[in-house]
Scaffold this motif. Structure first.
Motif, PDB file in Angstrom:
ATOM      1  N   VAL A  67     -70.578  15.109 -11.880  1.00  0.00           N
ATOM      2  CA  VAL A  67     -71.456  14.926 -13.040  1.00  0.00           C
ATOM      3  C   VAL A  67     -72.362  13.721 -12.829  1.00  0.00           C
ATOM      4  CG1 VAL A  67     -69.790  15.996 -14.605  1.00  0.00           C
ATOM      5  CG2 VAL A  67     -69.737  13.515 -14.245  1.00  0.00           C
ATOM      6  N   SER A  68     -73.309  13.573 -13.738  1.00  0.00           N
ATOM      7  CA  SER A  68     -74.288  12.478 -13.633  1.00  0.00           C
ATOM      8  C   SER A  68     -73.629  11.145 -13.952  1.00  0.00           C
ATOM      9  CB  SER A  68     -75.431  12.730 -14.610  1.00  0.00           C
ATOM     10  OG  SER A  68     -74.956  12.657 -15.937  1.00  0.00           O
ATOM     11  N   THR A  69     -74.367  10.064 -13.669  1.00  0.00           N
ATOM     12  CA  THR A  69     -73.866   8.723 -13.967  1.00  0.00           C
ATOM     13  C   THR A  69     -73.600   8.563 -15.460  1.00  0.00           C
ATOM     14  OG1 THR A  69     -75.110   7.825 -12.102  1.00  0.00           O
ATOM     15  CG2 THR A  69     -74.379   6.266 -13.793  1.00  0.00           C
ATOM     16  N   ALA A  70     -74.515   9.075 -16.274  1.00  0.00           N
ATOM     17  CA  ALA A  70     -74.328   8.976 -17.731  1.00  0.00           C
ATOM     18  C   ALA A  70     -73.092   9.744 -18.176  1.00  0.00           C
ATOM     19  CB  ALA A  70     -75.568   9.496 -18.444  1.00  0.00           C
ATOM     20  N   ASP A  71     -72.888  10.944 -17.590  1.00  0.00           N
ATOM     21  CA  ASP A  71     -71.713  11.744 -17.954  1.00  0.00           C
ATOM     22  C   ASP A  71     -70.427  11.086 -17.472  1.00  0.00           C
ATOM     23  OD1 ASP A  71     -73.002  13.679 -19.361  1.00  0.00           O
ATOM     24  OD2 ASP A  71     -73.208  15.069 -17.670  1.00  0.00           O
ATOM     25  N   ARG A  72     -70.485  10.435 -16.304  1.00  0.00           N
ATOM     26  CA  ARG A  72     -69.289   9.725 -15.824  1.00  0.00           C
ATOM     27  C   ARG A  72     -68.912   8.615 -16.795  1.00  0.00           C
ATOM     28  NH1 ARG A  72     -71.500  10.364 -10.542  1.00  0.00           N
ATOM     29  NH2 ARG A  72     -72.376   8.247 -10.570  1.00  0.00           N
ATOM     30  N   ARG A  73     -69.944   7.928 -17.326  1.00  0.00           N
ATOM     31  CA  ARG A  73     -69.687   6.871 -18.306  1.00  0.00           C
ATOM     32  C   ARG A  73     -69.062   7.459 -19.571  1.00  0.00           C
ATOM     33  NH1 ARG A  73     -74.237   4.833 -18.045  1.00  0.00           N
ATOM     34  NH2 ARG A  73     -75.246   5.837 -19.839  1.00  0.00           N
ATOM     35  N   ARG A  74     -69.598   8.597 -19.993  1.00  0.00           N
ATOM     36  CA  ARG A  74     -69.034   9.256 -21.178  1.00  0.00           C
ATOM     37  C   ARG A  74     -67.577   9.687 -20.923  1.00  0.00           C
ATOM     38  NH1 ARG A  74     -74.206  11.831 -20.909  1.00  0.00           N
ATOM     39  NH2 ARG A  74     -75.639  10.953 -22.481  1.00  0.00           N
ATOM     40  N   LEU A  75     -67.335  10.200 -19.716  1.00  0.00           N
ATOM     41  CA  LEU A  75     -65.985  10.626 -19.382  1.00  0.00           C
ATOM     42  C   LEU A  75     -65.021   9.443 -19.359  1.00  0.00           C
ATOM     43  CD1 LEU A  75     -64.210  13.027 -18.619  1.00  0.00           C
ATOM     44  CD2 LEU A  75     -64.856  12.677 -16.230  1.00  0.00           C
ATOM     45  N   ASP A  76     -65.497   8.312 -18.795  1.00  0.00           N
ATOM     46  CA  ASP A  76     -64.660   7.111 -18.791  1.00  0.00           C
ATOM     47  C   ASP A  76     -64.353   6.658 -20.214  1.00  0.00           C
ATOM     48  OD1 ASP A  76     -64.449   6.932 -16.058  1.00  0.00           O
ATOM     49  OD2 ASP A  76     -66.222   5.638 -15.837  1.00  0.00           O
ATOM     50  N   GLU A  77     -65.358   6.709 -21.068  1.00  0.00           N
ATOM     51  CA  GLU A  77     -65.150   6.322 -22.473  1.00  0.00           C
ATOM     52  C   GLU A  77     -64.146   7.254 -23.145  1.00  0.00           C
ATOM     53  OE1 GLU A  77     -69.034   6.419 -24.083  1.00  0.00           O
ATOM     54  OE2 GLU A  77     -69.667   4.491 -23.201  1.00  0.00           O
TER      55      GLU A  77
END
Length: 415
Positions: A198-208
């Motif tokens: 996934v994209s960087t933004a989605d990775r951040r969302r997934l981490d959250e």
């Protein structure tokens, strides 16, 4: 293991004193004794404290006010074939049994309840016995039918556990499997793999998202430590008996007692809410040296209908009474564990002469306060006297509502 039920600790989110979330669950157990009972000593009359019992049931006198004696029930499909095997293999299913050595019955009522409560307890059901299965043919029917009362499917008897130590391990061994891990730990591998796609933004969302899951888990853990988890909790959080020794006990009285203790422990810890205990096979070869009745196997003794047969009958009933006494000593809020249980005790024939136009059936326990006990219910001669009608009624008390089961579409209204 679950946290213990604490009467003095308020349950978070439970505003009403008798909210169903805080009520103890209903447990179901079926205990089977093969080859029927003494022809003249299986009876009951009266009610409440004045309930009189025949000598076979004498050990249950202390529990007469929490006992239900059912007369006249029968299993229609068990009248079709011969004796023993085809009388027992459908005792808890009401299904037609396949002859000629084929294995086909139906799903038993205990397994229907177990399927309903799956996920609520560590073990869906416990299936115990004291005598190994018989691999033979009798009167054109497989003796697997004589050896099992619990069936997971029409062609599969539920595996019977004869070893007390293995039954104990199944309940309380703490091997951590995938299902036992935290939600986050269980999906970590998949989440890591997914994050690379996934994209960087989605990775951040997934981490959250994963962080929020961890926070929720930690809050749940702390709530549990504070005694605030929503819902009922059992009175015992770990075994209060030692693991039994490996192997099968050589003395039948010790074997039966260990299995009874394991049943009680399973219910106390809420490790399971469903159990069957086959005290012996229908075509049983047990002997009873501790009773000085070792000159004849159980099956042959059943044809004598004498004093030693009565003595053996009472020994079997003592196992039920022992379980009842142990359950009744455990307080679960306003009721006891026995009040919150339904303990069925029966055989697949009335006496050793194979007559099964009516069956010996006794219930102990009040099904969570839903069963009026201290009574005799006589169904002999009535249109609805099917065993499966009894099972429909009991399953409803356990939260399982079916339109039909086995050969019945109508529960016993008086239960």
């Amino acid at each position: 293991m679950a946290l213990p039920w604490l009467e003095s600790v308020p349950v978070w989110g439970d505003d009403k004193p008798k909210n169903s979330a805080s009520e103890a669950p209903v447990r179901f157990a079926a205990l089977f004794s093969g080859n029927g009972f003494h022809s003249k000593e299986w009876w009951a009359r009266g009610e409440g404290k004045q309930l009189e019992l025949g000598k076979v049931l004498d050990p249950l006198k202390p529990h007469r006010e929490k006992l239900l004696f059912l007369r006249g029930l029968y299993n229609q499909e068990a009248l079709i074939g011969g004796i023993h095997s085809c009388q027992t293999g459908n005792l808890l299913t009401g299904a037609h049994l396949a002859p000629d050595g084929e294995i086909r019955s139906g799903i038993s009522c205990d397994q229907v309840i177990a399927e309903k409560t799956k996920g609520a307890t560590k073990v869906p059901s416990l299936v115990l016995g004291t005598e190994p299965s018989i691999a033979a043919i009798h009167k054109n029917y497989s003796m697997i039918y004589s050896s099992h009362i619990s069936w997971s499917s029409a062609t599969t008897p539920t595996p019977l556990e004869l070893y007390p130590a293995l039954a104990f391990d199944r309940l309380f061994r703490d091997e951590v499997g995938r299902a036992d891990k935290s939600v986050l730990d269980a999906v970590r591998e998949d989440a890591t793999s997914y994050k690379n796609k996934v994209s960087t933004a989605d990775r951040r969302r997934l981490d959250e998202y994963l962080s929020s899951v961890r926070e929720v888990e930690q809050r749940i853990e702390q709530a549990g430590k504070g005694g605030r988890l929503q819902g009922w909790r059992p009175t015992l959080d770990k075994p209060d008996m030692k693991r039994p020794p490996d192997g099968i006990p050589q003395d039948i009285d010790q074997h039966m007692r260990l299995m009874c203790d394991i049943l009680v422990l399973a219910f106390r810890t809420d490790t399971t809410r469903v159990c069957t205990l086959k005290l012996n096979n229908d075509h049983s070869s047990l002997r009873f040296p501790h009773l000085k009745v070792d000159y004849m196997i159980h099956h042959l003794l059943s044809h004598t209908d004498g004093a030693d047969w009565l003595k053996v009958n009472q020994f079997f009933t003592e196992q039920v009474a022992y379980i009842a006494r142990k359950l009744d000593a455990v307080q679960e809020g306003e009721r006891t564990l026995l009040d919150n249980s339904m303990i069925l005790f029966c055989s697949s024939m009335m006496t050793g002469n194979h007559n099964n136009d009516q069956l010996p059936v006794v219930m102990v326990g009040r099904g969570g306060g839903r069963i009026k006990t201290g009574r005799v219910l006589d169904y002999l001669g009535k249109p609805n006297r099917k065993m499966c009608s009894l099972y429909l009624a009991l399953m409803e008390k356990a939260g399982v509502r079916l339109n039909e089961f086995g050969d019945s579409k109508e529960p016993l209204a008086e239960i």
